[in-house]
Design a protein around this motif. Structure first.
Motif, PDB file in Angstrom:
ATOM      1  N   ASP A   1      -0.406 -82.671  26.128  1.00 49.32           N
ATOM      2  CA  ASP A   1       0.237 -81.353  26.225  1.00 49.32           C
ATOM      3  C   ASP A   1      -0.500 -80.330  25.362  1.00 49.32           C
ATOM      4  O   ASP A   1      -0.765 -79.214  25.799  1.00 49.32           O
ATOM      5  N   ARG A   2      -0.848 -80.714  24.152  1.00 48.27           N
ATOM      6  CA  ARG A   2      -1.581 -79.804  23.254  1.00 48.27           C
ATOM      7  C   ARG A   2      -2.997 -79.534  23.771  1.00 48.27           C
ATOM      8  O   ARG A   2      -3.502 -78.423  23.683  1.00 48.27           O
ATOM      9  N   ALA A   3      -3.626 -80.550  24.303  1.00 47.88           N
ATOM     10  CA  ALA A   3      -4.987 -80.396  24.824  1.00 47.88           C
ATOM     11  C   ALA A   3      -5.016 -79.512  26.061  1.00 47.88           C
ATOM     12  O   ALA A   3      -6.038 -78.890  26.356  1.00 47.88           O
ATOM     13  N   ALA A   4      -3.909 -79.409  26.776  1.00 46.20           N
ATOM     14  CA  ALA A   4      -3.843 -78.631  28.013  1.00 46.20           C
ATOM     15  C   ALA A   4      -4.052 -77.142  27.774  1.00 46.20           C
ATOM     16  O   ALA A   4      -4.219 -76.382  28.733  1.00 46.20           O
ATOM     17  N   GLU A   5      -4.089 -76.720  26.523  1.00 45.59           N
ATOM     18  CA  GLU A   5      -4.419 -75.328  26.205  1.00 45.59           C
ATOM     19  C   GLU A   5      -5.874 -75.024  26.531  1.00 45.59           C
ATOM     20  O   GLU A   5      -6.262 -73.871  26.626  1.00 45.59           O
ATOM     21  N   HIS A   6      -6.694 -76.053  26.713  1.00 46.30           N
ATOM     22  CA  HIS A   6      -8.105 -75.911  27.059  1.00 46.30           C
ATOM     23  C   HIS A   6      -8.270 -76.045  28.571  1.00 46.30           C
ATOM     24  O   HIS A   6      -7.434 -76.643  29.241  1.00 46.30           O
ATOM     25  N   SER A   7      -9.362 -75.539  29.098  1.00 46.51           N
ATOM     26  CA  SER A   7      -9.555 -75.575  30.546  1.00 46.51           C
ATOM     27  C   SER A   7      -9.934 -76.956  31.062  1.00 46.51           C
ATOM     28  O   SER A   7      -9.650 -77.291  32.211  1.00 46.51           O
ATOM     29  N   LYS A   8     -10.556 -77.779  30.236  1.00 46.44           N
ATOM     30  CA  LYS A   8     -10.987 -79.109  30.663  1.00 46.44           C
ATOM     31  C   LYS A   8     -10.551 -80.139  29.625  1.00 46.44           C
ATOM     32  O   LYS A   8     -10.831 -79.988  28.442  1.00 46.44           O
ATOM     33  N   VAL A   9      -9.867 -81.188  30.099  1.00 53.05           N
ATOM     34  CA  VAL A   9      -9.381 -82.229  29.208  1.00 53.05           C
ATOM     35  C   VAL A   9      -9.900 -83.579  29.702  1.00 53.05           C
ATOM     36  O   VAL A   9      -9.834 -83.880  30.892  1.00 53.05           O
ATOM     37  N   VAL A  10     -10.411 -84.363  28.763  1.00 52.61           N
ATOM     38  CA  VAL A  10     -10.903 -85.707  29.075  1.00 52.61           C
ATOM     39  C   VAL A  10     -10.044 -86.714  28.320  1.00 52.61           C
ATOM     40  O   VAL A  10      -9.851 -86.583  27.115  1.00 52.61           O
ATOM     41  N   LEU A  11      -9.534 -87.699  29.043  1.00 57.02           N
ATOM     42  CA  LEU A  11      -8.850 -88.813  28.403  1.00 57.02           C
ATOM     43  C   LEU A  11      -9.865 -89.921  28.212  1.00 57.02           C
ATOM     44  O   LEU A  11     -10.368 -90.481  29.179  1.00 57.02           O
ATOM     45  N   ASP A  12     -10.194 -90.220  26.956  1.00 52.74           N
ATOM     46  CA  ASP A  12     -11.068 -91.352  26.643  1.00 52.74           C
ATOM     47  C   ASP A  12     -10.182 -92.587  26.674  1.00 52.74           C
ATOM     48  O   ASP A  12      -9.425 -92.858  25.736  1.00 52.74           O
ATOM     49  N   ALA A  13     -10.257 -93.329  27.769  1.00 49.70           N
ATOM     50  CA  ALA A  13      -9.381 -94.478  27.990  1.00 49.70           C
ATOM     51  C   ALA A  13     -10.016 -95.800  27.582  1.00 49.70           C
ATOM     52  O   ALA A  13      -9.484 -96.859  27.904  1.00 49.70           O
TER      53      ALA A  13
END
Length: 126
Positions: free
Chosen positions: A57-69
């Motif tokens: 949710d906090r990262a969604a403030e940026h245009s691109k989010v990567v989940l390092d899984a």
């Protein structure tokens, strides 16, 4: 950069997890290639998904989010639901999913919805 490198101190990661310990899930956030990266480690189910939800949710403030899984050892429908909901609000990419997570994404067809890449760098670039 992988979650292992973050854990080894190769970046200025922000630990946003609420639980500590080797068996508890943990979450960090950092920047790579202009993307906000959320690194997840551990088991994520209904009882442990909250820190990852908060970080995405906090990262969604940026245009691109990567989940390092790369550090996810277990995931159930709670994680799938979170990925789908996050994908609806932000350009979400999944990087370096573990074998178990890859299988879960394939079985459910979510791999066709999300952008999945073998490394964080590739996910951040593409």
């Amino acid at each position: 950069m992988s979650l292992r490198e973050v854990g080894a101190g190769h970046t200025d990661a922000v630990d946003v997890s609420r639980r500590q310990g080797s068996e508890q899930p943990s979450v960090v956030r950092y920047v790579c290639g202009g993307a906000q990266v959320v690194g997840a480690r551990g088991s994520f189910d209904l009882s442990s998904i909250a820190p990852l939800t908060e970080a995405l949710d906090r990262a969604a403030e940026h245009s691109k989010v990567v989940l390092d899984a790369s550090g996810i050892t277990f995931a159930d429908s709670s994680l799938l639901n979170l990925l789908i909901l996050s994908h609806r609000t932000v350009d979400l990419r999944v990087a370096a999913p573990t074998r178990q997570l890859c299988r879960l994404l394939e079985i459910t067809g979510v791999d066709g919805l999300l952008t999945v890449r073998p490394t964080v760098e590739e996910a951040a670039a593409g």
